[in-house]
Design a protein around this motif. Sequence first.
Motif, PDB file in Angstrom:
ATOM      1  N   LYS A 169       0.845  -1.146  -0.071  1.00  9.78           N
ATOM      2  CA  LYS A 169       0.018  -0.039  -0.010  1.00  9.78           C
ATOM      3  C   LYS A 169       0.618   1.212   0.079  1.00  9.78           C
ATOM      4  N   ASP A 170       0.794   2.246  -1.082  1.00  9.49           N
ATOM      5  CA  ASP A 170       1.578   3.304  -1.179  1.00  9.49           C
ATOM      6  C   ASP A 170       3.155   2.818  -1.002  1.00  9.49           C
ATOM      7  N   GLY A 171       3.286   1.894  -1.900  1.00  9.83           N
ATOM      8  CA  GLY A 171       4.834   1.520  -1.944  1.00  9.83           C
ATOM      9  C   GLY A 171       5.363   0.630  -0.719  1.00  9.83           C
ATOM     10  N   VAL A 172       4.393   0.611   0.343  1.00  8.57           N
ATOM     11  CA  VAL A 172       4.985   0.056   1.431  1.00  8.57           C
ATOM     12  C   VAL A 172       4.186  -1.581   1.775  1.00  8.57           C
ATOM     13  N   ASN A 173       5.029  -2.403   2.214  1.00  4.77           N
ATOM     14  CA  ASN A 173       4.499  -3.850   2.434  1.00  4.77           C
ATOM     15  C   ASN A 173       3.783  -4.028   3.573  1.00  4.77           C
ATOM     16  N   ILE A 174       2.533  -4.263   3.709  1.00  5.39           N
ATOM     17  CA  ILE A 174       1.769  -4.218   5.113  1.00  5.39           C
ATOM     18  C   ILE A 174       1.432  -5.762   4.937  1.00  5.39           C
ATOM     19  N   CYS A 175       1.437  -6.312   6.337  1.00  5.27           N
ATOM     20  CA  CYS A 175       1.134  -7.616   6.501  1.00  5.27           C
ATOM     21  C   CYS A 175      -0.573  -7.488   6.806  1.00  5.27           C
ATOM     22  N   VAL A 176      -1.478  -8.329   6.009  1.00 10.86           N
ATOM     23  CA  VAL A 176      -2.509  -8.232   5.980  1.00 10.86           C
ATOM     24  C   VAL A 176      -3.193  -9.353   6.615  1.00 10.86           C
ATOM     25  N   GLY A 177      -2.501 -10.439   6.925  1.00 10.73           N
ATOM     26  CA  GLY A 177      -2.947 -11.596   7.604  1.00 10.73           C
ATOM     27  C   GLY A 177      -1.978 -12.922   7.436  1.00 10.73           C
ATOM     28  N   LYS A 178      -2.442 -14.023   7.876  1.00 15.10           N
ATOM     29  CA  LYS A 178      -1.232 -15.057   7.893  1.00 15.10           C
ATOM     30  C   LYS A 178      -2.166 -16.391   7.626  1.00 15.10           C
ATOM     31  N   TYR A 179      -1.749 -17.323   7.059  1.00 15.88           N
ATOM     32  CA  TYR A 179      -2.142 -18.517   7.091  1.00 15.88           C
ATOM     33  C   TYR A 179      -1.497 -19.491   8.093  1.00 15.88           C
ATOM     34  N   ASP A 180      -2.043 -20.202   8.887  1.00 18.71           N
ATOM     35  CA  ASP A 180      -1.339 -20.883  10.100  1.00 18.71           C
ATOM     36  C   ASP A 180      -1.775 -22.380   9.963  1.00 18.71           C
ATOM     37  N   ASN A 181      -0.827 -22.916   9.185  1.00 20.75           N
ATOM     38  CA  ASN A 181      -0.914 -24.532   8.979  1.00 20.75           C
ATOM     39  C   ASN A 181      -2.176 -25.172   8.379  1.00 20.75           C
ATOM     40  N   LYS A 182      -3.000 -24.221   7.497  1.00 17.62           N
ATOM     41  CA  LYS A 182      -4.016 -24.701   6.964  1.00 17.62           C
ATOM     42  C   LYS A 182      -4.443 -23.638   5.939  1.00 17.62           C
ATOM     43  N   GLY A 183      -5.121 -23.887   4.774  1.00 23.79           N
ATOM     44  CA  GLY A 183      -5.826 -23.061   3.846  1.00 23.79           C
ATOM     45  C   GLY A 183      -4.655 -23.383   2.563  1.00 23.79           C
ATOM     46  N   SER A 184      -5.124 -22.247   1.628  1.00 20.13           N
ATOM     47  CA  SER A 184      -4.580 -22.194   0.353  1.00 20.13           C
ATOM     48  C   SER A 184      -4.479 -20.883  -0.163  1.00 20.13           C
ATOM     49  N   PHE A 185      -3.593 -20.663  -1.064  1.00 18.11           N
ATOM     50  CA  PHE A 185      -3.463 -19.307  -1.826  1.00 18.11           C
ATOM     51  C   PHE A 185      -2.794 -19.360  -3.295  1.00 18.11           C
ATOM     52  N   GLY A 186      -2.752 -18.504  -3.765  1.00 11.29           N
ATOM     53  CA  GLY A 186      -2.246 -18.300  -5.268  1.00 11.29           C
ATOM     54  C   GLY A 186      -3.254 -18.663  -6.319  1.00 11.29           C
ATOM     55  N   GLU A 187      -4.577 -18.471  -5.867  1.00 11.93           N
ATOM     56  CA  GLU A 187      -5.558 -18.734  -6.990  1.00 11.93           C
ATOM     57  C   GLU A 187      -6.073 -17.514  -7.921  1.00 11.93           C
ATOM     58  N   LEU A 188      -5.672 -16.424  -7.200  1.00  7.91           N
ATOM     59  CA  LEU A 188      -6.262 -15.323  -7.941  1.00  7.91           C
ATOM     60  C   LEU A 188      -5.808 -14.987  -9.424  1.00  7.91           C
ATOM     61  N   ALA A 189      -4.198 -15.043  -9.443  1.00  7.82           N
ATOM     62  CA  ALA A 189      -3.547 -14.743 -10.552  1.00  7.82           C
ATOM     63  C   ALA A 189      -3.919 -15.634 -11.596  1.00  7.82           C
TER      64      ALA A 189
END
Length: 404
Positions: free
Chosen positions: A194-214
């Motif tokens: 956000k505005d050139g700065v990386n903001i941590c918006v959440g985390k995955y804790d030993n479950k879940g999935s990611f990388g579907e949007l692209a």
Amino acid sequence: MSIEIPAGLTDLLKGYTVEVLRSRPPDLVEFAIQYFSRLKESNTSRPTSRPLNLTQSQTERKVVSFEEDAQPSELSADEEDDEFSDELHFKPPPPKFNRRVSVCAEAYNPDDDVDDGNEPRIVHPKADQQRQRLQEACKDILLFKTLDPEQFSEVLDAMFEVLVKPEEHIIDQGDDGDNFYVIERGVYDILVKKDGVNICVGKYDNKGSFGELALMYNTPRAATIIAKQQGALWALDRATFHRLIVRNNANKRKMYEAFVESVPLLKSLELSERMKIVDVLGMKSFKDGELIISQGDEAHCFYIVESGVVKIMMKSKTKAGPMANEEVEIARCSRGQYFGELALVTNKPRAASVYAVGETKCLVMDVQAFERLLGSCKEIMKRNIASYEEQLVALFGSSADLRN
Ligand code: CMP
Ligand code: CMP
């Protein structure tokens, strides 16, 4: 004397060699039996599809090329000895592999895309114990919940294991998408610029999935995902994800478009926003009396009732006597109503338990999609907390502290 090499032999052996290099199995003969049996199975059980052939091994070569410089000598003795020593070690791919050449940022329309049954099936053979771990990791993945058993089995066939080290970037925001990832173990930070700065918006804790949007929308990666500790992931390549998951979204849209439009909470959203919700939601069925949410648990999902009824039960606050800790019914939700939002909005444990009344079907969204797609509905949800508190005053004479 000239010896003719039978057509397909080179590719067949190349495919096997690539798998051996990737998986480093302890027993080459056993691995060969599994590999070729699975290959045969996949060729005979799918007569309309192209068998694992040149295109297949090229795809696999691409996968292997990501790990080409992960030489065994680079691994510590501990890593070599641990229970995952026969697994693939993830190295961030060099930029030339990481970036796809052309990416179209147009919204993908699954209706325009039909499976001609002629695309290659990718199979990464797995030992029984590996497949069990994979199945366990995938059992709650919402994107897989609307696949039929054969499609789900194809997804499992195509997935391959990836080990990650602390601080490794699995995905970098802005990159092109290569794989979809299911978490077997490990904690992963989600960072959004956000505005050139990386903001941590959440985390995955030993479950879940990611990388579907692209992969779903042909867009650059929307977030950076960093491993916070040693972890294990299962990856699904872009082509298989597209063939099985993205195409399935066309059916999902047809099935749920009208319903999602009728959900009062989602009325204020644009059609395209509602369709994005449909694309990532899963469907879960519950039997009569089945526990859906347990009071006090950590929250991971949000639910909308598609059919049937659920009852919300809260433990009585009476500390002594026959009513102590007894569950009291406080509300019911039916088609189009939602539940399980409170803990996600307040970052608190589940405030009540929820049970199915009769056969019940719910649409389910994970917390990351909830945060991303329902931000604008949160105000409506927050306003509802007041009516929850009134309910509790009416029932128990005093309200619980439901707010954050
Ligand atoms: P993708 O864009 O392919 O790669 C980054 C992934 O991070 C993205 O898919 C989502 O799966 C995941 N993600 C989790 N939370 C967010 C968020 N708030 N914004 C964007 N992506 C997110
Ligand atoms: P959550 O706390 O995540 O899980 C239990 C759910 O029960 C809660 O979200 C609400 O969606 C739902 N609920 C319905 N009525 C109430 C109430 N009066 N108090 C608390 N939760 C309620």
